[in-house]
Design a protein around this motif. Sequence first.
Motif, mmCIF file in Angstrom:
data_model
loop_
_atom_site.group_PDB
_atom_site.id
_atom_site.type_symbol
_atom_site.label_atom_id
_atom_site.label_comp_id
_atom_site.label_asym_id
_atom_site.label_seq_id
_atom_site.Cartn_x
_atom_site.Cartn_y
_atom_site.Cartn_z
ATOM 1 N N PHE A 46 0.836 -1.204 0.000
ATOM 2 C CA PHE A 46 0.000 0.000 0.000
ATOM 3 C C PHE A 46 0.870 1.252 0.000
ATOM 4 O O PHE A 46 2.009 1.220 0.471
ATOM 5 N N VAL A 47 0.298 2.342 -0.525
ATOM 6 C CA VAL A 47 0.953 3.648 -0.405
ATOM 7 C C VAL A 47 -0.026 4.643 0.205
ATOM 8 O O VAL A 47 -1.249 4.465 0.126
ATOM 9 N N VAL A 56 3.697 9.617 -0.046
ATOM 10 C CA VAL A 56 4.385 10.036 1.181
ATOM 11 C C VAL A 56 4.539 8.896 2.194
ATOM 12 O O VAL A 56 5.105 9.095 3.265
ATOM 13 N N GLY A 57 4.038 7.725 1.850
ATOM 14 C CA GLY A 57 4.186 6.607 2.764
ATOM 15 C C GLY A 57 4.014 5.293 2.021
ATOM 16 O O GLY A 57 3.414 5.260 0.939
ATOM 17 N N MET A 58 4.588 4.239 2.581
ATOM 18 C CA MET A 58 4.425 2.912 1.949
ATOM 19 C C MET A 58 4.542 1.824 2.999
ATOM 20 O O MET A 58 5.177 1.998 4.043
ATOM 21 N N ALA A 74 7.431 2.874 5.755
ATOM 22 C CA ALA A 74 8.148 4.151 5.857
ATOM 23 C C ALA A 74 7.240 5.309 5.463
ATOM 24 O O ALA A 74 6.341 5.161 4.628
ATOM 25 N N VAL A 75 7.529 6.448 6.082
ATOM 26 C CA VAL A 75 6.838 7.697 5.756
ATOM 27 C C VAL A 75 7.917 8.696 5.339
ATOM 28 O O VAL A 75 9.013 8.730 5.928
ATOM 29 N N HIS A 76 7.623 9.485 4.322
ATOM 30 C CA HIS A 76 8.572 10.493 3.831
ATOM 31 C C HIS A 76 8.994 11.392 5.003
ATOM 32 O O HIS A 76 8.142 11.842 5.774
#
Length: 152
Positions: A46-47, A56-58, A74-76
């Motif tokens: 997912f993103v 901005v996240g995955m 992770a998140v940007h």
Amino acid sequence: MKFIIRRMTVEDVPVVAQLDRMSFSLSWPEHTFYYEVKDNTAARCFVAETEDKQIVGMVVSWVILDELHIATLAVHPDYRRQGIGRRILTEALQDGVQAGTRYALLEVRAGNEAAQNLYREFGFKTVGLRSKYYKDNGEDAVLMNLDDLESI
Ligand SMILES: CC(C)(COP(=O)(O)OP(=O)(O)OC[C@H]1O[C@@H](n2cnc3c(N)ncnc32)[C@H](O)[C@@H]1OP(=O)(O)O)[C@@H](O)C(=O)NCCC(=O)NCCS
């Protein structure tokens, strides 16, 4: 800030791999993300995407029989502490329930307090240690488990 969570596509992979490189000292090669999205039937990816279509996240998780393994999350860096990690993890865990898993497991660096706090918030508990698991600095991995996935 408004964002949505959606399934990762092949088109997302270059940006996702960039986000991964910004977030981890041991990042995954880009081809790994292509494999996860296209070929790995156990993977659920997912993103998090903003209104202006920025990723901005995955999160990538694997369904292994009863287990949902959180493989990466992770998140940007510019978008952290806004609840994106919490939302994308919620999605991954709920999706894991849909896929029939009963508990979740993950490894996290012993020194990664931010991520461990996030996981504890969901009820993850430390269940073990993998000594010198991370090859770059020999850091230990903490193994965390969430027993009751359906409680999410
Ligand atoms: C861990 C990570 C995904 C958290 O994403 P995020 O979007 O910033 O997290 P959220 O805003 O949803 O935070 C939820 C909770 O997690 C905890 N948390 C998040 N960042 C934290 C930090 N820097 N320090 C302490 N606690 C933190 C807090 O309890 C937070 O709740 P609060 O903001 O109400 O106090 C993000 O820091 C990241 O991408 N880190 C680098 C990659 C990584 O370590 N991934 C995990 C690998 S196992």
